[in-house]
Design a protein around this motif. Structure first.
Motif, PDB file in Angstrom:
ATOM      1  N   UNK A   1      23.038  29.736  49.535  1.00  0.00           N
ATOM      2  CA  UNK A   1      22.245  30.806  50.148  1.00  0.00           C
ATOM      3  C   UNK A   1      20.919  31.022  49.445  1.00  0.00           C
ATOM      4  N   UNK A   2      20.793  30.449  48.271  1.00  0.00           N
ATOM      5  CA  UNK A   2      19.577  30.625  47.478  1.00  0.00           C
ATOM      6  C   UNK A   2      18.667  29.422  47.694  1.00  0.00           C
ATOM      7  N   UNK A   3      17.448  29.653  48.245  1.00  0.00           N
ATOM      8  CA  UNK A   3      16.559  28.507  48.489  1.00  0.00           C
ATOM      9  C   UNK A   3      15.975  27.888  47.225  1.00  0.00           C
ATOM     10  N   UNK A   4      16.242  28.484  46.057  1.00  0.00           N
ATOM     11  CA  UNK A   4      15.733  27.931  44.804  1.00  0.00           C
ATOM     12  C   UNK A   4      16.232  26.508  44.583  1.00  0.00           C
TER      13      UNK A   4
ATOM     14  N   UNK B   1      21.757  40.555  37.106  1.00  0.00           N
ATOM     15  CA  UNK B   1      22.733  40.326  38.154  1.00  0.00           C
ATOM     16  C   UNK B   1      23.855  39.420  37.627  1.00  0.00           C
TER      17      UNK B   1
ATOM     18  N   UNK C   1      24.630  27.448  44.839  1.00  0.00           N
ATOM     19  CA  UNK C   1      24.469  28.614  45.696  1.00  0.00           C
ATOM     20  C   UNK C   1      23.653  28.222  46.922  1.00  0.00           C
TER      21      UNK C   1
ATOM     22  N   UNK D   1      23.599  46.189  38.614  1.00  0.00           N
ATOM     23  CA  UNK D   1      23.165  44.800  38.528  1.00  0.00           C
ATOM     24  C   UNK D   1      21.821  44.633  39.220  1.00  0.00           C
ATOM     25  N   UNK D   2      20.840  44.241  38.442  1.00  0.00           N
ATOM     26  CA  UNK D   2      19.479  44.260  38.943  1.00  0.00           C
ATOM     27  C   UNK D   2      18.849  42.872  38.874  1.00  0.00           C
ATOM     28  N   UNK D   3      18.097  42.539  39.914  1.00  0.00           N
ATOM     29  CA  UNK D   3      17.244  41.356  39.851  1.00  0.00           C
ATOM     30  C   UNK D   3      15.814  41.846  39.955  1.00  0.00           C
TER      31      UNK D   3
ATOM     32  N   UNK E   1      11.796  40.790  40.376  1.00  0.00           N
ATOM     33  CA  UNK E   1      10.877  39.696  40.692  1.00  0.00           C
ATOM     34  C   UNK E   1       9.445  40.214  40.641  1.00  0.00           C
TER      35      UNK E   1
ATOM     36  N   UNK F   1      11.579  28.485  39.063  1.00  0.00           N
ATOM     37  CA  UNK F   1      11.788  29.929  39.153  1.00  0.00           C
ATOM     38  C   UNK F   1      11.634  30.575  37.778  1.00  0.00           C
TER      39      UNK F   1
END
Lengths: 130, 369
Positions: free
Chosen positions: B326-329, B310, B324, B120-122, B124, B211
């Protein structure tokens, strides 16, 4: 430069980001003085905590790979200095002890191992450009 | 008379909505099946195609059936309200159909363990996309000018107005109700223009910051597609802003009784004010697809079959709402559908959504009163 972060990897995410940035600099994919995304931006793009990215940047800064300006943000250190200190060499030796032992036991010959190292060294161009 | 209005709504709003609702799945990325992350190469598998078919079949049958009922009622009671309510019913209906197949997709994925042995890949991009400080930003002066013109013109006319001004019109442009001449009643439409312009400019700013979702399999191609799709949507909202402001300026001129248009002109202008935004949205959606996946780009990339995006299904309730903390998005691309949504785990996101809804409500009140 694209960072590839594997979420289900054994390597922690902060380590992956750090490794890839250092390698990106050596490979010339990140040029000296190139600005990097802000902590918030990078954390948001990856979808992780701000702390994780903070940790990466702080370590990279301590080791001299990036500089952090309050105004212009994070960028790859424009005048990267070679830092072949005894401490660094000692660390490298320890690292190689583990890696070579494992390779040796797995049947990797001396020539093969050196070949790997050479291939990697060949792809790092940034010093020659100067 | 009623029939003209009825047909206008039917053609400009109703039919496009039904078509979008039914065929939306065909515009989605291959890595997402009704909001569920799947490996790209499985997108054409029989059981996956079956789920898509199920949605299209169920939603078209139910939507057409409900539409016929609604339209018969609307004609029987000669009521536009029935038709407008019908649109809400339709949206709920598509929602139900969607959740049904979303759950099916989720179950299928769990049964087949599709993501178990994939990486599982992100991905950026550390280089900033060239900030869109291009000439486009000047064009935002255009809707502003139209608004200013309306304000000034109204201001100049104000003293010469009679005691009451027309407030509501029928489709041919005859006033059906009047209101007392006072500041709020006279400046209602220019103020609506102001509200719309602020909202649209805000959306433009958000789009620039949103994003960029990069597909792990083909980072460069998907990055370029994403950028292009954003550009298309920015042009779209700019044009829509201009059209809506022009439309409101036109209505304001009839309110001030400066012009008294014929039926044909009125119908034509209504069509222009509604058709351009609706058809424009459909056109851009078809052109870009989700995250720009329908835009052709010429990039050769090595594709690694072991990699998938992911799997963050657990953060997406029904594949619709992203939560989420934990995600600042704050702004993130939708999983199903075309466009952007917010991270419900961020207070800023919630505040902005509520604020936008409030602005829209306030600007819509005069149109329905």
């Amino acid at each position: 430069m694209f960072l590839h972060i594997q979420f289900d990897s054994e390597t922690p995410i902060y380590q992956q980001v750090k490794n890839q940035i250092i390698r990106g600099i050596a490979l010339g994919e990140l040029s000296l003085g190139e600005s990097l995304p802000s902590v918030r931006q990078l954390a948001s793009d990856i979808g992780i905590n701000l702390h994780t990215v903070n940790k990466v940047y702080n370590q990279l800064k301590l080791e001299g790979w990036v500089v952090i300006h309050r105004k212009s943000g994070v960028m790859v250190n424009p005048d990267l200095k070679a830092n072949k200190s005894p401490d660094y060499l000692a660390g490298l030796d320890t690292l190689l002890k583990n890696i070579t032992a494992e390779a040796y036991l797995n049947g990797v010959s001396r020539e093969e191992f050196i070949d790997f190292i050479q291939k990697n060294y060949d792809s790092y161009k940034i010093r020659e450009e100067k | 008379m009623f029939l003209i209005v009825f047909l206008l709504y039917l053609i400009t709003i109703y039919i496009p909505l039904v078509l979008i609702g039914i065929f939306l799945p065909l515009l989605m990325k291959k890595t997402l099946l009704f909001g569920v992350v799947i490996p790209e190469e499985l997108s054409d598998r029989e059981e996956v195609v079956e789920i898509r078919k199920r949605y299209i079949r169920n939603s078209s049958i139910s939507a057409i059936f409900i539409s016929i009922v609604i339209n018969i009622f609307a004609i029987m009671f000669q009521s536009m309200d029935v038709l407008l309510m019908g649109i809400i019913v339709l949206i709920v209906l598509f929602g139900i159909n969607y959740v049904d197949v979303h759950k099916k997709a989720k179950t299928l994925k769990a049964e087949k363990k599709w993501t178990i042995d994939k990486k599982q890949m992100v991905v950026v991009n550390t280089s900033k996309p060239e900030e869109e400080k291009n000439s486009l930003s000047y064009y935002w002066g255009l809707p502003l000018l139209i608004m200013l013109f309306t304000f000034l013109f109204t201001f100049v006319q104000y003293s010469g107005l009679s005691e009451e001004i027309p407030h509501q019109f029928d489709i041919v442009g005859n006033p059906v109700s009047y209101r007392q001449t006072n500041f709020w009643n006279v400046f209602l439409l220019p103020l609506t223009q102001l509200g719309i312009s602020i909202t649209f400019y805000g959306v433009y700013k958000i789009l620039q910051k949103a994003k960029i979702s990069i597909q792990a399999r083909r980072p460069l191609a998907s990055f370029i597609q994403n950028q292009l799709a954003k550009k298309y949507w920015i042009v779209y909202i700019l044009i829509t802003n201009v059209v809506l402001n022009l439309y409101l300026a036109y209505i304001q001129l009839t309110v001030l009784e400066v012009i008294t248009p014929t039926t044909a002109v009125n119908v034509l202008i209504y069509g222009f004010g509604v058709a351009i935004p609706v058809i424009g949205a459909i056109y851009v959606s078809m052109k870009t697809g989700q995250s720009g996946n329908r835009i052709k780009v010429d990039v050769a990339e090595e594709v690694d079959d072991e990699i998938i995006d992911r799997d963050d299904d657990q953060h997406w309730k029904w594949g619709l709402f992203y939560y989420n903390p934990h995600d600042p998005t704050v702004f993130i691309e939708k999983r199903f559908g075309i466009g952007w949504t917010i991270n419900w785990g961020r207070p800023l996101g919630i505040v902005l959504v509520l604020g936008t809804i409030a602005i829209i409500m306030v600007s819509l009140i005069p149109l329905f009163r």
